[in-house]
Design a protein around this motif. Structure first.
Motif, mmCIF file in Angstrom:
data_model
loop_
_atom_site.group_PDB
_atom_site.id
_atom_site.type_symbol
_atom_site.label_atom_id
_atom_site.label_comp_id
_atom_site.label_asym_id
_atom_site.label_seq_id
_atom_site.Cartn_x
_atom_site.Cartn_y
_atom_site.Cartn_z
ATOM 1 N N ASP A 148 0.828 -1.202 0.000
ATOM 2 C CA ASP A 148 0.000 0.000 0.000
ATOM 3 C C ASP A 148 0.861 1.251 0.000
ATOM 4 O O ASP A 148 0.552 2.229 -0.683
ATOM 5 N N ILE A 149 1.938 1.213 0.780
ATOM 6 C CA ILE A 149 2.821 2.373 0.849
ATOM 7 C C ILE A 149 3.400 2.693 -0.520
ATOM 8 O O ILE A 149 3.395 3.840 -0.967
ATOM 9 N N GLU A 153 2.756 6.080 -2.560
ATOM 10 C CA GLU A 153 3.878 6.906 -3.010
ATOM 11 C C GLU A 153 3.732 7.220 -4.497
ATOM 12 O O GLU A 153 3.892 8.361 -4.933
ATOM 13 N N LYS A 154 3.407 6.186 -5.260
ATOM 14 C CA LYS A 154 3.279 6.344 -6.706
ATOM 15 C C LYS A 154 2.162 7.334 -7.046
ATOM 16 O O LYS A 154 2.326 8.221 -7.893
ATOM 17 N N ALA A 155 1.043 7.169 -6.364
ATOM 18 C CA ALA A 155 -0.091 8.051 -6.622
ATOM 19 C C ALA A 155 0.252 9.492 -6.273
ATOM 20 O O ALA A 155 -0.100 10.433 -6.997
ATOM 21 N N LYS A 179 -6.686 5.714 -3.220
ATOM 22 C CA LYS A 179 -5.669 4.736 -2.810
ATOM 23 C C LYS A 179 -5.637 4.619 -1.283
ATOM 24 O O LYS A 179 -5.392 3.538 -0.739
ATOM 25 N N ILE A 180 -5.852 5.733 -0.630
ATOM 26 C CA ILE A 180 -5.918 5.696 0.832
ATOM 27 C C ILE A 180 -7.061 4.778 1.279
ATOM 28 O O ILE A 180 -6.893 3.925 2.150
ATOM 29 N N ALA A 181 -8.204 4.967 0.634
ATOM 30 C CA ALA A 181 -9.346 4.125 0.963
ATOM 31 C C ALA A 181 -9.016 2.659 0.709
ATOM 32 O O ALA A 181 -9.429 1.774 1.459
ATOM 33 N N GLU A 182 -8.267 2.421 -0.347
ATOM 34 C CA GLU A 182 -7.875 1.059 -0.676
ATOM 35 C C GLU A 182 -6.998 0.476 0.438
ATOM 36 O O GLU A 182 -7.157 -0.683 0.809
#
Lengths: 256, 256
Positions: A148-149, A153-155, A179-182
């Motif tokens: 996830d990290i 970072e990529k996003a 992405k955070i929600a993911e």
DNA sequence: TTTCTACATTTGGTCAACCAAAAATTGGTC
DNA sequence: GACCAATTTTTGGTTGACCAAATGTAGAAA
């Protein structure tokens, strides 16, 4: 649509003159606010409220409904599809469509509201977004994996790049939040965010929220949030996200 | 569907024997997990990712898409309808369908997730419900009108009546909670609750959560919540709702 | 009488054809 | 060359018809 056709034909016959039909169409456009699909949904609702249709019952075949409503079967199918999407009915191939396990009372309320689910106000939208976002961020801080990290970072990089390039990056911004929600590992929460994101973007586009002086601050805030998620500091990420969204909320309050 | 037909025909020709077709259908049923509509959505997605389709572009006519995918136009229409529902495309009658103002990156993520929005787990569901419910209750305490109070009283009475009569009242229970959301004056929040309520009911039905010893406690909790809303005690209603939902959450954790 | 098989009917799934409105094209005029 | 009107083409909207699976039914066999 059928109604409009009939009414138009009737009036044409009655008046017996050649009149520019544009005016008439315009005159009746306000009547046609109710699309055929909504009309059918309303009809089905009345079937349920009148007691002719109980939970678990198989509702009439698409053909019968089409004939009863004097309308094409496609409309009936669309309406049923929409009701199915909301989980109100369940259709089994070659077998029939049944009313889901809901009681009459609940159904009545649900169907009524499905029809007016579209018109929302920006304040409610932002208020709800804040709620979902903060919870997402906290869950993300709690449950984020190392993958996830990397994804986050990529996003964030994509967001910063686009911002430096075009001066705005609404989609990338929201994608980062997604992405955070993911990372929060709550599919329902993520789905709900997916549902309101288009509305948010639409509102952004009309209100032109993005102005350059807040840009640099936004970047800092994003990175701050990511850091807290990496550190798994739930309390800090909550405050940071709240602060981050404060601007948007304030802006919306101001512009209304 | 077309593919399946062709494959079946091919195999029938190849084998040259009369074999019970049931077995073959069963054999290939796992391939057909992807409904034609999903297939088209995926195709359109690839069109976008490959750069052939940018935001704002008018996508090919329904006929062309149907021909390109070797599939009926109805499927294309259904797919477009679904995409439109999520705000990804916008279709104008007699004019064409255009990709909404989203950027490619966001679109890509969205479309991917739309396809897997269905499968949720109960834990996420409950977690999200708690979030929405507490916020709703707090907003209700803040903003409730006198009409809302009447409406809530009525819903609560209906719940108690049904419970005394049948020993269970899942729908009335949720309807009461929905009324709370209504009193909160946040349409988006209420809409989201409408979306997840069917899933909750479904889960309730399968898990048989309702047992009689908690019933009387539930009634008290409901009335307590209503009282706090009437008194506009935000803090108290937050705690009360949290407590009220705790049982459900605990039960779900236990049963998984 | 019961049960099973073959047939007929009903169901949602799928498709191709038709419709009217909107766009694109063409032809003419100024 | 530019602009306007008529016509043709293209578009999504709508419909009815056909298909295979599922269901209901009737009749024959046990």
């Amino acid at each position: 649509m059928v109604n409009q056709k009939l009414v138009n034909q009737f009036l044409v016959d009655q008046i017996e003159h050649k009149i520019t039909p544009l005016y008439m169409l315009e005159n009746f456009s306000e009547i046609k606010v109710e699309t055929p699909v909504d009309k059918i949904i309303r009809q089905i609702r009345s079937l349920i409220t009148s007691g002719q249709l109980n939970a678990g019952d198989k509702l009439p075949s698409e053909r019968q409904l089409a004939e009863k409503f004097a309308i094409g079967r496609s409309y009936v199918r669309d309406a049923i599809r929409k009701l199915e999407f909301y989980g109100i009915v369940k259709t089994m191939p070659q077998s029939g469509t049944v009313v889901a396990g809901l009681g009459i009372t609940a159904l009545e309320g649900l169907i009524t509201d499905v029809l007016e689910i579209e018109d929302t106000d920006f304040a409610s939208l932002v208020e709800t977004r804040v709620l979902l976002e903060i919870k997402s961020a906290m869950l993300a801080a709690e449950r984020r994996s190392s993958d996830d990290i990397i994804s986050l970072e990529k996003a964030l990089t994509a967001y910063e790049t686009k911002l430096a390039q075009d001066g705005q990056a609404v989609e990338e911004d929201l994608l980062f939040h997604l992405k955070i929600a993911e990372a929060g590992k709550n599919k329902v929460l993520k789905s709900l965010m997916l549902i309101i994101i288009p509305d948010i973007i639409k509102s952004y586009a009309t209100l032109k929220v993005c102005n350059s002086d807040t840009v640099s601050k936004t970047i800092d805030e994003h990175r701050q949030i990511l850091d807290y998620i990496i550190q798994q500091d739930t309390e800090a990420v909550q405050k940071a996200m709240q602060l981050h969204l404060q601007d948007v909320l304030g802006f919306s309050r101001k512009s209304i």
